[in-house]
Design a protein around this motif. Structure first.
Motif, PDB file in Angstrom:
ATOM      1  N   GLU A  97       0.828  -1.207   0.000  1.00  0.00           N
ATOM      2  CA  GLU A  97       0.000   0.000   0.000  1.00  0.00           C
ATOM      3  C   GLU A  97       0.868   1.266   0.000  1.00  0.00           C
ATOM      4  OE1 GLU A  97      -3.485   1.983   2.791  1.00  0.00           O
ATOM      5  OE2 GLU A  97      -3.044  -0.158   2.984  1.00  0.00           O
ATOM      6  N   MET A  98       1.934   1.260   0.782  1.00  0.00           N
ATOM      7  CA  MET A  98       2.853   2.400   0.802  1.00  0.00           C
ATOM      8  C   MET A  98       3.467   2.614  -0.582  1.00  0.00           C
ATOM      9  SD  MET A  98       4.617   1.556   4.487  1.00  0.00           S
ATOM     10  CE  MET A  98       5.674   2.996   4.684  1.00  0.00           C
ATOM     11  N   ARG A  99       3.809   1.511  -1.240  1.00  0.00           N
ATOM     12  CA  ARG A  99       4.377   1.600  -2.596  1.00  0.00           C
ATOM     13  C   ARG A  99       3.335   2.138  -3.572  1.00  0.00           C
ATOM     14  NH1 ARG A  99       8.240   1.837  -4.967  1.00  0.00           N
ATOM     15  NH2 ARG A  99       8.166   0.056  -6.339  1.00  0.00           N
ATOM     16  N   ALA A 100       2.088   1.679  -3.430  1.00  0.00           N
ATOM     17  CA  ALA A 100       1.018   2.134  -4.321  1.00  0.00           C
ATOM     18  C   ALA A 100       0.739   3.624  -4.140  1.00  0.00           C
ATOM     19  CB  ALA A 100      -0.253   1.324  -4.079  1.00  0.00           C
ATOM     20  N   GLU A 101       1.039   4.144  -2.958  1.00  0.00           N
ATOM     21  CA  GLU A 101       0.870   5.570  -2.690  1.00  0.00           C
ATOM     22  C   GLU A 101       2.034   6.388  -3.233  1.00  0.00           C
ATOM     23  OE1 GLU A 101       0.302   5.697   1.544  1.00  0.00           O
ATOM     24  OE2 GLU A 101      -1.787   5.034   1.398  1.00  0.00           O
ATOM     25  N   GLY A 102       3.003   5.716  -3.855  1.00  0.00           N
ATOM     26  CA  GLY A 102       4.090   6.414  -4.525  1.00  0.00           C
ATOM     27  C   GLY A 102       5.427   6.387  -3.828  1.00  0.00           C
ATOM     28  N   MET A 103       5.519   5.716  -2.696  1.00  0.00           N
ATOM     29  CA  MET A 103       6.805   5.668  -1.998  1.00  0.00           C
ATOM     30  C   MET A 103       7.731   4.678  -2.681  1.00  0.00           C
ATOM     31  SD  MET A 103       5.598   5.737   2.013  1.00  0.00           S
ATOM     32  CE  MET A 103       7.234   6.028   2.676  1.00  0.00           C
ATOM     33  N   ALA A 155      12.817  -3.786   2.530  1.00  0.00           N
ATOM     34  CA  ALA A 155      11.486  -3.280   2.191  1.00  0.00           C
ATOM     35  C   ALA A 155      10.998  -3.916   0.889  1.00  0.00           C
ATOM     36  CB  ALA A 155      11.509  -1.761   2.070  1.00  0.00           C
ATOM     37  N   GLN A 156      11.887  -4.059  -0.073  1.00  0.00           N
ATOM     38  CA  GLN A 156      11.520  -4.693  -1.343  1.00  0.00           C
ATOM     39  C   GLN A 156      11.185  -6.164  -1.122  1.00  0.00           C
ATOM     40  OE1 GLN A 156      14.399  -4.248  -4.478  1.00  0.00           O
ATOM     41  NE2 GLN A 156      13.165  -5.381  -5.956  1.00  0.00           N
ATOM     42  N   GLN A 157      11.977  -6.864  -0.316  1.00  0.00           N
ATOM     43  CA  GLN A 157      11.707  -8.272  -0.031  1.00  0.00           C
ATOM     44  C   GLN A 157      10.333  -8.443   0.612  1.00  0.00           C
ATOM     45  OE1 GLN A 157      15.059  -9.124   2.463  1.00  0.00           O
ATOM     46  NE2 GLN A 157      16.334  -9.838   0.774  1.00  0.00           N
ATOM     47  N   ILE A 158      10.005  -7.584   1.551  1.00  0.00           N
ATOM     48  CA  ILE A 158       8.698  -7.666   2.214  1.00  0.00           C
ATOM     49  C   ILE A 158       7.592  -7.430   1.205  1.00  0.00           C
ATOM     50  CG2 ILE A 158       7.178  -6.546   3.901  1.00  0.00           C
ATOM     51  CD1 ILE A 158       9.775  -6.072   5.588  1.00  0.00           C
ATOM     52  N   ALA A 159       7.750  -6.412   0.354  1.00  0.00           N
ATOM     53  CA  ALA A 159       6.735  -6.118  -0.662  1.00  0.00           C
ATOM     54  C   ALA A 159       6.511  -7.307  -1.595  1.00  0.00           C
ATOM     55  CB  ALA A 159       7.139  -4.883  -1.465  1.00  0.00           C
ATOM     56  N   GLU A 185      12.289   4.772   0.451  1.00  0.00           N
ATOM     57  CA  GLU A 185      11.465   5.581   1.350  1.00  0.00           C
ATOM     58  C   GLU A 185      10.705   4.708   2.337  1.00  0.00           C
ATOM     59  OE1 GLU A 185      10.488   9.400  -1.526  1.00  0.00           O
ATOM     60  OE2 GLU A 185       9.351   7.547  -1.803  1.00  0.00           O
ATOM     61  N   VAL A 186      10.177   3.582   1.853  1.00  0.00           N
ATOM     62  CA  VAL A 186       9.483   2.647   2.744  1.00  0.00           C
ATOM     63  C   VAL A 186      10.452   2.132   3.795  1.00  0.00           C
ATOM     64  CG1 VAL A 186       8.333   0.395   2.887  1.00  0.00           C
ATOM     65  CG2 VAL A 186       7.742   1.973   1.038  1.00  0.00           C
ATOM     66  N   GLY A 187      11.643   1.731   3.345  1.00  0.00           N
ATOM     67  CA  GLY A 187      12.639   1.229   4.277  1.00  0.00           C
ATOM     68  C   GLY A 187      12.985   2.259   5.341  1.00  0.00           C
ATOM     69  N   LYS A 188      13.195   3.492   4.931  1.00  0.00           N
ATOM     70  CA  LYS A 188      13.536   4.551   5.881  1.00  0.00           C
ATOM     71  C   LYS A 188      12.396   4.752   6.876  1.00  0.00           C
ATOM     72  CE  LYS A 188      15.139   9.290   6.235  1.00  0.00           C
ATOM     73  NZ  LYS A 188      15.476  10.524   5.525  1.00  0.00           N
ATOM     74  N   GLU A 189      11.177   4.786   6.395  1.00  0.00           N
ATOM     75  CA  GLU A 189      10.003   4.982   7.253  1.00  0.00           C
ATOM     76  C   GLU A 189       9.862   3.869   8.289  1.00  0.00           C
ATOM     77  OE1 GLU A 189       6.597   7.097   8.484  1.00  0.00           O
ATOM     78  OE2 GLU A 189       8.115   7.694   7.037  1.00  0.00           O
TER      79      GLU A 189
END
Length: 99
Positions: free
Chosen positions: A51-57, A73-77, A61-65
């Motif tokens: 969802e965070m990625r779909a919002e444009g992150m 973060a990519q592995q989790i996605a 950025e996801v990893g930092k957050e």
């Protein structure tokens, strides 16, 4: 008795049961359910990251957050696991190790 780690304080009532047989059985059921709980929690986390990625992150950025590396973060996605779960998935068929 020690406090269970947050956010599991509500499980403390299991340890406070007077009947040791009931206490042991109830705790046993909880312990048996932990793998399913972990699977569900990983799915919830993956959904949030997607969802965070779909919002444009970006993954960075996801990893930092989340306090993770970009790669994690990519592995989790992508639903990829690391560590013991990943190694268990690589076990030879019929080895008795769940994947």
């Amino acid at each position: 008795m020690t406090q269970p780690p947050s956010p599991f304080e509500n499980l403390k009532n299991l340890a406070e049961q007077d009947n040791p047989t009931t206490r042991a059985k109830d705790v046993g059921r909880v312990l048996e359910a932990i793998p399913a709980l972990q699977h569900w929690l990983r799915e919830v986390r993956q959904g949030a990251v997607v969802e965070m990625r779909a919002e444009g992150m970006s993954h960075a950025e996801v990893g930092k957050e989340l306090g993770l590396s970009r790669a994690r973060a990519q592995q989790i996605a992508e639903g990829r696991t690391t560590g013991k779960r990943a190694e268990a998935g690589k076990a030879a068929p019929g080895s008795g190790t769940p994947s």
